[in-house]
Motif scaffolding. Structure first.
Motif, PDB file in Angstrom:
ATOM      1  N   UNK A   1      33.495  49.114  43.810  1.00 22.61           N
ATOM      2  CA  UNK A   1      33.641  49.115  42.368  1.00 22.61           C
ATOM      3  C   UNK A   1      34.912  49.545  41.786  1.00 22.61           C
ATOM      4  N   UNK A   2      35.606  48.818  41.070  1.00 19.03           N
ATOM      5  CA  UNK A   2      36.950  49.330  40.388  1.00 19.03           C
ATOM      6  C   UNK A   2      36.625  49.896  39.036  1.00 19.03           C
ATOM      7  N   UNK A   3      37.108  51.305  38.971  1.00 20.58           N
ATOM      8  CA  UNK A   3      36.868  51.988  37.842  1.00 20.58           C
ATOM      9  C   UNK A   3      38.078  51.974  37.081  1.00 20.58           C
ATOM     10  N   UNK A   4      38.285  51.364  35.680  1.00 19.79           N
ATOM     11  CA  UNK A   4      39.176  51.470  34.936  1.00 19.79           C
ATOM     12  C   UNK A   4      39.160  52.076  33.616  1.00 19.79           C
ATOM     13  N   UNK A   5      40.115  52.872  33.408  1.00 20.92           N
ATOM     14  CA  UNK A   5      40.262  53.773  32.128  1.00 20.92           C
ATOM     15  C   UNK A   5      40.994  53.048  30.915  1.00 20.92           C
ATOM     16  N   UNK A   6      40.436  53.069  29.695  1.00 23.51           N
ATOM     17  CA  UNK A   6      41.336  52.151  28.938  1.00 23.51           C
ATOM     18  C   UNK A   6      40.847  53.054  27.456  1.00 23.51           C
ATOM     19  N   UNK A   7      42.054  52.986  26.722  1.00 18.86           N
ATOM     20  CA  UNK A   7      42.220  53.751  25.540  1.00 18.86           C
ATOM     21  C   UNK A   7      41.634  53.052  24.642  1.00 18.86           C
ATOM     22  N   UNK A   8      40.793  53.603  23.681  1.00 17.51           N
ATOM     23  CA  UNK A   8      40.205  52.848  22.463  1.00 17.51           C
ATOM     24  C   UNK A   8      41.102  52.426  21.539  1.00 17.51           C
ATOM     25  N   UNK A   9      40.729  51.440  20.605  1.00 18.62           N
ATOM     26  CA  UNK A   9      41.320  51.104  19.520  1.00 18.62           C
ATOM     27  C   UNK A   9      42.205  49.784  19.903  1.00 18.62           C
ATOM     28  N   UNK A  10      43.430  49.529  19.210  1.00 15.73           N
ATOM     29  CA  UNK A  10      44.092  48.437  19.435  1.00 15.73           C
ATOM     30  C   UNK A  10      44.538  47.943  20.688  1.00 15.73           C
ATOM     31  N   UNK A  11      44.941  48.830  21.609  1.00 12.06           N
ATOM     32  CA  UNK A  11      45.266  48.583  23.150  1.00 12.06           C
ATOM     33  C   UNK A  11      44.118  48.135  23.867  1.00 12.06           C
ATOM     34  N   UNK A  12      42.862  48.900  23.497  1.00  5.29           N
ATOM     35  CA  UNK A  12      41.611  48.253  24.181  1.00  5.29           C
ATOM     36  C   UNK A  12      41.497  46.799  23.838  1.00  5.29           C
ATOM     37  N   UNK A  13      41.380  46.467  22.539  1.00  2.00           N
ATOM     38  CA  UNK A  13      41.108  45.146  22.115  1.00  2.00           C
ATOM     39  C   UNK A  13      41.905  44.233  22.566  1.00  2.00           C
ATOM     40  N   UNK A 193      42.501  45.368  43.961  1.00  3.01           N
ATOM     41  CA  UNK A 193      43.600  45.895  42.822  1.00  3.01           C
ATOM     42  C   UNK A 193      44.782  44.756  43.011  1.00  3.01           C
ATOM     43  N   UNK A 194      45.069  44.267  44.100  1.00  7.58           N
ATOM     44  CA  UNK A 194      46.228  43.120  44.148  1.00  7.58           C
ATOM     45  C   UNK A 194      45.560  42.058  43.440  1.00  7.58           C
ATOM     46  N   UNK A 195      44.358  41.529  43.672  1.00  4.05           N
ATOM     47  CA  UNK A 195      43.701  40.460  43.002  1.00  4.05           C
ATOM     48  C   UNK A 195      43.741  40.779  41.562  1.00  4.05           C
ATOM     49  N   UNK A 196      43.214  41.961  41.004  1.00  5.40           N
ATOM     50  CA  UNK A 196      43.265  42.234  39.637  1.00  5.40           C
ATOM     51  C   UNK A 196      44.821  41.656  39.021  1.00  5.40           C
ATOM     52  N   UNK A 197      45.774  42.144  39.571  1.00  3.39           N
ATOM     53  CA  UNK A 197      47.228  42.230  39.334  1.00  3.39           C
ATOM     54  C   UNK A 197      47.879  40.703  39.156  1.00  3.39           C
ATOM     55  N   UNK A 198      47.311  40.067  40.275  1.00  6.26           N
ATOM     56  CA  UNK A 198      47.517  38.449  40.410  1.00  6.26           C
ATOM     57  C   UNK A 198      47.052  37.725  38.981  1.00  6.26           C
ATOM     58  N   UNK A 199      45.720  38.098  38.733  1.00  3.02           N
ATOM     59  CA  UNK A 199      45.148  37.448  38.003  1.00  3.02           C
ATOM     60  C   UNK A 199      45.831  37.834  36.600  1.00  3.02           C
ATOM     61  N   UNK A 200      45.912  38.808  36.369  1.00  4.54           N
ATOM     62  CA  UNK A 200      46.511  39.266  34.954  1.00  4.54           C
ATOM     63  C   UNK A 200      48.061  38.923  34.903  1.00  4.54           C
ATOM     64  N   UNK A 201      48.686  38.829  36.138  1.00 10.09           N
ATOM     65  CA  UNK A 201      50.190  38.329  35.938  1.00 10.09           C
ATOM     66  C   UNK A 201      50.307  36.834  35.409  1.00 10.09           C
ATOM     67  N   UNK A 202      49.178  36.009  35.755  1.00 10.47           N
ATOM     68  CA  UNK A 202      49.323  34.849  35.496  1.00 10.47           C
ATOM     69  C   UNK A 202      48.998  34.437  33.998  1.00 10.47           C
TER      70      UNK A 202
END
Length: 206
Positions: A1-13, A193-202
């Motif tokens: 399982x990948x754990x991702x920390x995200x800031x609340x607010x505008x960046x999160x949305x 992680x590389x799979x996530x980066x690939x999908x986001x990059x697209x």
């Protein structure tokens, strides 16, 4: 399982929108949830919702594999994490601002900010010695009450400055949100992680 920390607010949305564009199935109530830890078993992911400045701490200490952090936080904190991707969301910039027509005090110039490292480094590069006053909120108040000659803060639309009668003097750096990773996690979970980066990059806007 990948754990991702995200800031609340505008960046999160904006980050949630980007993940959905990358075909990650996130529950509809994801953005409205008041939980601080949200598990998404179908994507084998877990999200930690944190304050922007804390995201980098969680990633550095390995309680989160990945994080989404503003470049401003990265510049200020200088932590032991890798920056993988410029997500090009939550665009803004760091700037020096103050009251129009008010010159810097030549004897004891003071600068208020929540970015003491960035501010002191910037003024040092300009050949100016200033006293840095660290504040955590309502930075715009400092010049209005005579606490500081200038402020260094994030500017998005410039509306807050304008409403408080302040003007921008100098731009320090452009800021967008970045995908960061814990160095150990990157070795142990490189495929996911590389799979996530690939999908986001697209789907990142150019």
């Amino acid at each position: 399982m990948l754990t991702v920390a995200m800031p609340k607010g505008r960046i999160f949305e904006e980050a949630v929108e980007l993940l959905r564009k990358a075909d990650y199935t996130l529950p509809p109530e994801f953005a409205e949830s008041r939980k601080l830890v949200i598990e998404v078993p179908e994507e084998n992911m877990r999200f930690i919702l944190a304050k922007p400045m804390d995201v980098v701490t969680y990633v550095e200490h390995g309680v989160a594999d990945l994080g989404i952090a503003g470049k401003d936080v990265m510049m200020e904190e200088e932590r032991d994490v890798y920056e993988l991707l410029d997500l090009k969301i939550s665009k803004c910039h760091l700037a020096v601002a103050g009251l129009p027509g008010v010159r810097m005090n030549q004897i004891a110039p003071r600068v208020a900010t929540k970015y003491p490292n960035i501010a002191s480094s910037y003024f040092r590069e300009q050949g100016e010695q200033v006293e840095i006053i660290r504040l955590n909120g309502s930075i715009e108040l400092a010049p209005l009450i005579g606490l500081a000659d200038r402020i260094v803060d994030i500017v998005s639309t410039g509306r807050t400055l304008k409403e408080n009668g302040l003007v921008e003097f100098e731009k320090i750096a452009d800021v967008t949100s970045r995908l960061i990773v814990n160095p150990v996690s990157y070795r142990m979970k490189d495929e996911a992680i590389d799979r996530l980066v690939e999908r986001l990059s697209a789907v990142i806007p150019q």
